[in-house]
Design a protein around this motif. Structure first.
Motif, short mmCIF file in Angstrom:
data_model
loop_
_atom_site.label_atom_id
_atom_site.label_comp_id
_atom_site.label_asym_id
_atom_site.label_seq_id
_atom_site.Cartn_x
_atom_site.Cartn_y
_atom_site.Cartn_z
N CYS A 192 0.99 -1.82 -8.52
CA CYS A 192 -0.12 -2.55 -8.12
C CYS A 192 -0.18 -3.41 -9.36
O CYS A 192 -1.24 -3.28 -9.85
CB CYS A 192 -0.28 -3.25 -7.20
N GLU A 193 0.21 -4.28 -10.30
CA GLU A 193 0.09 -5.21 -11.10
C GLU A 193 -1.18 -5.92 -10.59
O GLU A 193 -2.09 -5.60 -11.96
CB GLU A 193 0.66 -6.40 -11.02
N GLU A 194 -1.52 -6.38 -10.34
CA GLU A 194 -3.30 -6.83 -9.06
C GLU A 194 -4.60 -6.07 -9.60
O GLU A 194 -5.35 -6.55 -9.00
CB GLU A 194 -2.47 -7.99 -8.41
N ILE A 253 -6.90 -0.17 0.22
CA ILE A 253 -5.70 -0.80 0.65
C ILE A 253 -4.78 -0.01 0.56
O ILE A 253 -3.11 -0.04 1.59
CB ILE A 253 -5.43 -1.92 -0.36
N LYS A 307 -7.06 -3.29 -9.22
CA LYS A 307 -7.45 -3.04 -10.39
C LYS A 307 -7.63 -2.18 -10.69
O LYS A 307 -7.91 -1.06 -11.86
CB LYS A 307 -8.96 -3.75 -10.25
N GLU A 363 -7.74 4.37 -7.99
CA GLU A 363 -7.58 5.65 -7.21
C GLU A 363 -8.29 5.58 -6.56
O GLU A 363 -8.94 6.06 -5.30
CB GLU A 363 -8.96 6.12 -8.86
N THR A 364 -9.21 4.32 -6.28
CA THR A 364 -10.00 3.43 -5.16
C THR A 364 -9.80 2.73 -4.79
O THR A 364 -10.83 1.77 -3.94
CB THR A 364 -11.74 3.67 -6.03
N CYS A 365 -8.73 2.37 -3.92
CA CYS A 365 -7.98 1.25 -3.57
C CYS A 365 -7.23 1.31 -2.54
O CYS A 365 -6.81 2.75 -1.75
CB CYS A 365 -6.95 0.63 -4.03
N THR A 375 5.23 4.63 -2.91
CA THR A 375 6.69 4.85 -2.68
C THR A 375 6.71 6.35 -3.74
O THR A 375 5.79 6.69 -4.63
CB THR A 375 8.01 4.00 -3.85
N GLU A 400 5.31 2.52 -9.03
CA GLU A 400 5.13 1.31 -9.52
C GLU A 400 4.06 1.02 -8.84
O GLU A 400 3.67 1.01 -8.18
CB GLU A 400 5.92 0.16 -9.03
N LEU A 434 5.17 -0.37 2.16
CA LEU A 434 5.43 -1.39 2.55
C LEU A 434 4.48 -2.05 0.94
O LEU A 434 4.60 -3.12 0.37
CB LEU A 434 4.24 -1.33 3.21
N LEU A 435 4.45 -1.35 -0.19
CA LEU A 435 3.86 -1.95 -1.09
C LEU A 435 4.17 -0.75 -2.70
O LEU A 435 4.64 0.28 -2.49
CB LEU A 435 2.32 -0.71 -1.19
N PRO A 436 5.26 -1.32 -3.60
CA PRO A 436 5.59 0.10 -5.05
C PRO A 436 4.58 0.83 -5.10
O PRO A 436 4.98 1.88 -5.52
CB PRO A 436 5.85 -1.54 -5.98
#
Lengths: 168, 168
Positions: free
Chosen positions: B126-128, B137, B130, B133-135, B119, B124, B114-116
């Motif tokens: 995610c552009e936006e 989402i 930051k 490592e700690t994301c 995969t 790839e 559901l997110l690049p």
DNA sequence: ATAAACTATACCAAATTAGTAGACTTTTGG
DNA sequence: CCAAAAGTCTACTAATTTGGTATAGTTTAT
């Protein structure tokens, strides 16, 4: 005779890296991704007054005009509220523990399911399907949907923020 | 004076039912759905000689020209083979137990995620985002991806046919 | 040799996404 | 009380993708 191998001095080589963005069919939209980022941002400032659209836009790297539309959707869904005029902005009204990822996705991207015949609220028959009752393909995607929704429901803005603070 | 209420005799009422097809962003493409139906069809006739495109098209309700392109993809992927000329057609070359849903989806719809940034093969950033490592989402969607792939890998043409024979 | 059957190339229409532009309304601080 | 700050509304647009169709081959069994 002078040698002209590649990389000999006097030549300029230009190397271009092309990154092709492969947003595939099955992925969530930018709208939902932006919404989640904005919501996490606002959840971190829960009960600390309104935050400017322009500030969220800048901090989270979201085109401002696009963000405005997204925040409006979230407001109409009763998740956010806004204050107009000077000192205004957007703020979360639901506690971060009560906003889960499934709800946000459903709001902005529609039903969470890989086939129309396994959605919960927007059920629709598969046109080409001969007998839904005995469709083995349907069973597979039903299982995927159930697992997916369960995980997405478990995860709220609060739990996302919780995960972020844990260094890996 | 004559009464002209709605539904009085002498009037013809035309009622139109509109079914709006809501193929949402997150759903698999018709291509993959058609492919799965065609593969199940061919799996039921495994090792029984080639089947005509036109016959599959008719039986499974798939536009013939579109089906031709799909079968060609499956052939190039080494799942099917074809025989030209009179008495020709398409047939499965891999045993039904060895063709799983995840592989078919990846072939026709691309990466399952559901997110690049979650995969497996087509990763790839995610552009936006930051800090990946700690994301928090990312964690959520990583969990969804893992569960989804596991289920889709477990399910093969053979297991789908097995499920169909069980009456519910 | 001929017709059945698959293959290749090139289109195309509709829908959707990811925005942008600009005008308008509301609110509040000075 | 007014001007600027801030959210809201409507309309447009460009690019991409999907779900096809059309046409012209090529190969092969009978």
């Amino acid at each position: 005779m002078e040698s002209h191998t590649p990389f000999s001095s006097g030549s300029i080589y230009i190397v271009i890296f092309v990154t092709l963005s492969t947003q595939s069919l099955l992925m969530i939209s930018k709208k939902t991704k932006y919404a989640l980022n904005a919501l996490v941002h606002l959840a971190k400032k829960f009960e600390q007054g309104p935050v400017l659209i322009s500030y969220i836009s800048e901090q989270e790297n979201i085109p401002q005009k696009f963000l405005e539309a997204i925040l409006l959707d979230l407001k109409n869904a009763g998740i956010l509220a806004s204050k107009k005029g000077k000192g205004g902005g957007y703020y979360l009204i639901k506690p971060p523990e009560e906003v889960n990822v499934a709800d946000v996705m459903r709001l902005l991207d529609g039903p969470i399911a890989l086939l129309p015949c396994v959605t919960y609220k927007y059920y629709e028959r598969c046109e080409e399907c001969k007998d839904e009752e005995t469709c083995g393909i349907r069973d597979v995607f039903m299982a995927v949907r159930n697992e997916t929704v369960q995980i997405l429901k478990q995860n709220t803005l609060a739990s996302i923020i919780g995960k972020e603070s844990v260094q890996k």
